[in-house]
Design an enzyme around this catalytic site. Structure first.
Site, PDB file in Angstrom:
ATOM      1  N   VAL A  79       0.836  -1.212   0.000  1.00 40.50           N
ATOM      2  CA  VAL A  79       0.000   0.000   0.000  1.00 40.50           C
ATOM      3  C   VAL A  79       0.870   1.261   0.000  1.00 40.50           C
ATOM      4  O   VAL A  79       0.587   2.226  -0.715  1.00 40.50           O
ATOM      5  CB  VAL A  79      -0.986  -0.025   1.191  1.00 40.50           C
ATOM      6  CG1 VAL A  79      -1.753   1.278   1.273  1.00 40.50           C
ATOM      7  CG2 VAL A  79      -1.942  -1.205   1.059  1.00 40.50           C
ATOM      8  N   ARG A 127      14.911  -1.026  -0.201  1.00 41.25           N
ATOM      9  CA  ARG A 127      13.460  -1.198  -0.358  1.00 41.25           C
ATOM     10  C   ARG A 127      12.858  -0.025  -1.141  1.00 41.25           C
ATOM     11  O   ARG A 127      11.878  -0.175  -1.857  1.00 41.25           O
ATOM     12  CB  ARG A 127      12.779  -1.296   1.011  1.00 41.25           C
ATOM     13  CG  ARG A 127      13.207  -2.499   1.839  1.00 41.25           C
ATOM     14  CD  ARG A 127      12.127  -3.522   1.977  1.00 41.25           C
ATOM     15  NE  ARG A 127      10.905  -2.962   2.515  1.00 41.25           N
ATOM     16  CZ  ARG A 127       9.753  -3.625   2.508  1.00 41.25           C
ATOM     17  NH1 ARG A 127       9.691  -4.826   1.970  1.00 41.25           N
ATOM     18  NH2 ARG A 127       8.682  -3.078   3.023  1.00 41.25           N
ATOM     19  N   LYS A 183      -6.621  -0.563  10.005  1.00 43.58           N
ATOM     20  CA  LYS A 183      -7.921  -0.864  10.662  1.00 43.58           C
ATOM     21  C   LYS A 183      -7.743  -1.587  11.976  1.00 43.58           C
ATOM     22  O   LYS A 183      -8.486  -1.371  12.925  1.00 43.58           O
ATOM     23  CB  LYS A 183      -8.816  -1.675   9.727  1.00 43.58           C
ATOM     24  CG  LYS A 183      -8.327  -3.057   9.406  1.00 43.58           C
ATOM     25  CD  LYS A 183      -8.448  -3.372   7.957  1.00 43.58           C
ATOM     26  CE  LYS A 183      -7.287  -2.746   7.247  1.00 43.58           C
ATOM     27  NZ  LYS A 183      -7.128  -2.987   5.883  1.00 43.58           N
ATOM     28  N   GLY A 206     -10.953  -0.119   1.379  1.00 44.00           N
ATOM     29  CA  GLY A 206      -9.988   0.337   0.366  1.00 44.00           C
ATOM     30  C   GLY A 206     -10.387   1.595  -0.372  1.00 44.00           C
ATOM     31  O   GLY A 206     -10.526   2.672   0.217  1.00 44.00           O
ATOM     32  N   ASP A 240     -10.758  -9.348  10.119  1.00 41.96           N
ATOM     33  CA  ASP A 240     -10.559  -8.133   9.310  1.00 41.96           C
ATOM     34  C   ASP A 240     -11.890  -7.381   9.136  1.00 41.96           C
ATOM     35  O   ASP A 240     -11.951  -6.160   9.288  1.00 41.96           O
ATOM     36  CB  ASP A 240      -9.982  -8.548   7.947  1.00 41.96           C
ATOM     37  CG  ASP A 240      -9.835  -7.389   6.990  1.00 41.96           C
ATOM     38  OD1 ASP A 240      -8.868  -6.624   7.136  1.00 41.96           O
ATOM     39  OD2 ASP A 240     -10.702  -7.234   6.109  1.00 41.96           O
ATOM     40  N   LYS A 294     -13.125  -3.515  10.672  1.00 38.18           N
ATOM     41  CA  LYS A 294     -13.746  -2.460   9.865  1.00 38.18           C
ATOM     42  C   LYS A 294     -15.136  -2.129  10.396  1.00 38.18           C
ATOM     43  O   LYS A 294     -15.525  -0.961  10.445  1.00 38.18           O
ATOM     44  CB  LYS A 294     -13.829  -2.902   8.395  1.00 38.18           C
ATOM     45  CG  LYS A 294     -12.458  -3.071   7.740  1.00 38.18           C
ATOM     46  CD  LYS A 294     -12.580  -3.754   6.381  1.00 38.18           C
ATOM     47  CE  LYS A 294     -11.218  -4.128   5.813  1.00 38.18           C
ATOM     48  NZ  LYS A 294     -11.300  -5.091   4.714  1.00 38.18           N
TER      49      LYS A 294
END
Ligand code: HSE
Length: 423
Positions: free
Chosen positions: A14, A49, A105, A134, A201, A205
């Protein structure tokens, strides 16, 4: 032109997506919104990275202090994930007066008070659009578009991995393990898929979304949670033959007595339900408000670029704010009810002998549970499978009836207990 200097903490999927969007659409954002967003520092494990993601190694920051001590940086993006060190880093950034944009989250649902008080201390804003669903702008819809309404219901498919798995099972007849393997191959499911498939998950949320929707705090540990790992392709096929699709739903409802329901579990929805046609890794949230009626938002709930789209929207949004954003999560703890009415689908395996159906319906009837549909399969003179759909009943009565059925002479097993949500 307003200039905004940004730091990114964590250049993984992300974070890398965010850097990419900010770089590729810098001119679009400048001309559309009059703000020039520049990434000036990136915190990660090593400069290499950064190079791997196409960012200059000169942007490398080895620790959080390099970011919080830089007076030019006004926005810090957290895309590290997990509780620590992300939590401590966000707190440092907020307390030093920097706006924080986060997709985390789990952290928000577990340590919200701590983060809000750090934001208060630093006079800074905490921006969380990317934390739920998202690229779908559900947070801003709840906080900025529903003011005229009392939101009464929020029902969503808010986990793409499980929706992908259930879609494969429904459309291709795959079994759970195979569909999960495919989700892992595509990078939807993690090597350890627990957080997705067991509903954690979605519960993170839901804790955030329902608190915002109902302006009352719904802690994670008050959310009923059940995942999809025990669902079989047979359940899905039988449900389909009765006109239903199976989805992992996150449901928040405000009851008329002021209590709320907050739950994540698999549920059959009629094929005509707006959420039934949400396929694959897509997400959708259906909101009901007392004046607006129904709103549905649909889109990609995960992935580098959709999540980055929400992060970048928060960056641009906070650039236009004179005062830090305050999200109204409510200060009072919600009264979360632990018994919610539902219709149920379940199957009973019985000895194939006279009178069994009447015994089953008698047990259900003695608990005040009425049958809406019944299907008998594979009756071969020895055993039979009976699938039953009930009318609306309470969780407590249903559990009591199932416990009693398990003790009935001739009943071999009771299973596949799945709720049915008609609207
Ligand atoms: N793993 C989540 C999903 C995305 O499958 O929807 C991040 O919350």
């Amino acid at each position: 032109m307003k200039k905004l200097k940004v730091a990114i903490m964590g250049l993984g999927t992300v974070g890398g997506g965010t850097y990419d969007v900010l770089t590729r659409n810098r001119e679009v954002i400048k001309s559309g919104y009059g703000v020039d967003v520049e990434v000036v520092k990136i915190l990660d494990k090593s400069p290499k990275r950064l190079a791997d993601k196409g960012a200059s190694e000169k942007l490398f920051a080895a620790n959080i202090d390099e970011i919080v001590s830089d007076p030019d940086i006004s926005v810090v993006v957290e895309t590290m994930g997990g509780l620590e060190p992300a939590g401590s880093f966000i707190i440092k950034a907020l307390e030093s007066g920097k706006s924080v944009v986060t997709a985390n989250k789990e952290l928000l649902s577990k340590r919200l008070d701590e983060l809000l008080s750090s934001a208060d201390k630093g006079g800074s804003g905490l921006y969380i659009e990317a934390s739920c669903v998202g690229g779908v702008p559900i947070i801003r819809t709840l906080t900025e578009s529903m003011q005229a309404n009392r939101v009464t219901e929020l029902t969503g498919i808010i986990n793409g991995t499980t929706n992908y798995i259930l879609t494969k099972m429904s459309e291709e007849g795959d079994d759970y393990a195979y569909a999960l393997g495919e989700a892992q191959k595509l990078g939807y499911a993690e090597f350890d898929p627990t957080a997705d498939v067991e509903g954690f998950d979605a519960a993170y949320k839901l804790s955030i979304l329902a608190s915002l929707a109902f302006h009352t705090r719904i802690p994670l540990d008050k959310i009923y949670r059940e995942g999809i790992s025990k669902i079989t392709s047979r359940d899905i096929a039988v449900g389909k033959s009765m006109g239903y699709e199976l989805k992992l739903l996150a449901i928040g409802r405000q009851n008329s007595d002021g209590s709320v329901q907050a739950r994540v579990h698999p549920a059959f929805v009629p094929a005509s339900h707006p959420l039934a046609s949400v396929r694959g890794s897509f997400n959708a949230v259906l909101l009901k408000g007392d004046f607006v009626d129904e709103i549905m938002l649909y889109g990609r709930g995960a992935g580098a670029h959709p999540t980055a789209s929400a992060i970048v929207s928060d960056i641009v949004y906070c650039a236009g704010k004179d005062r830090p954003q305050k999200n109204d999560f409510g200060s009072k703890l919600a009264n979360v009810s632990d018994d919610f009415p539902s219709e149920y689908y379940f199957s009973v395996s019985v000895l194939d002998r006279p009178g069994m159906l009447s015994v089953i319906s008698g047990v259900l009837g003695s608990h005040g549970i009425s049958i809406s549909k019944m299907l008998q399969e594979n009756a071969d003179g020895h055993c039979a499978e009976v699938v039953i759909l009930t009318h609306m009943t309470s969780e407590r009565l249903f559990r009591a009836a199932v416990a009693e059925l398990r003790d009935v002479d001739g009943v071999l097993s009771v299973g596949s207990e799945i709720r049915v949500i008609e609207d």
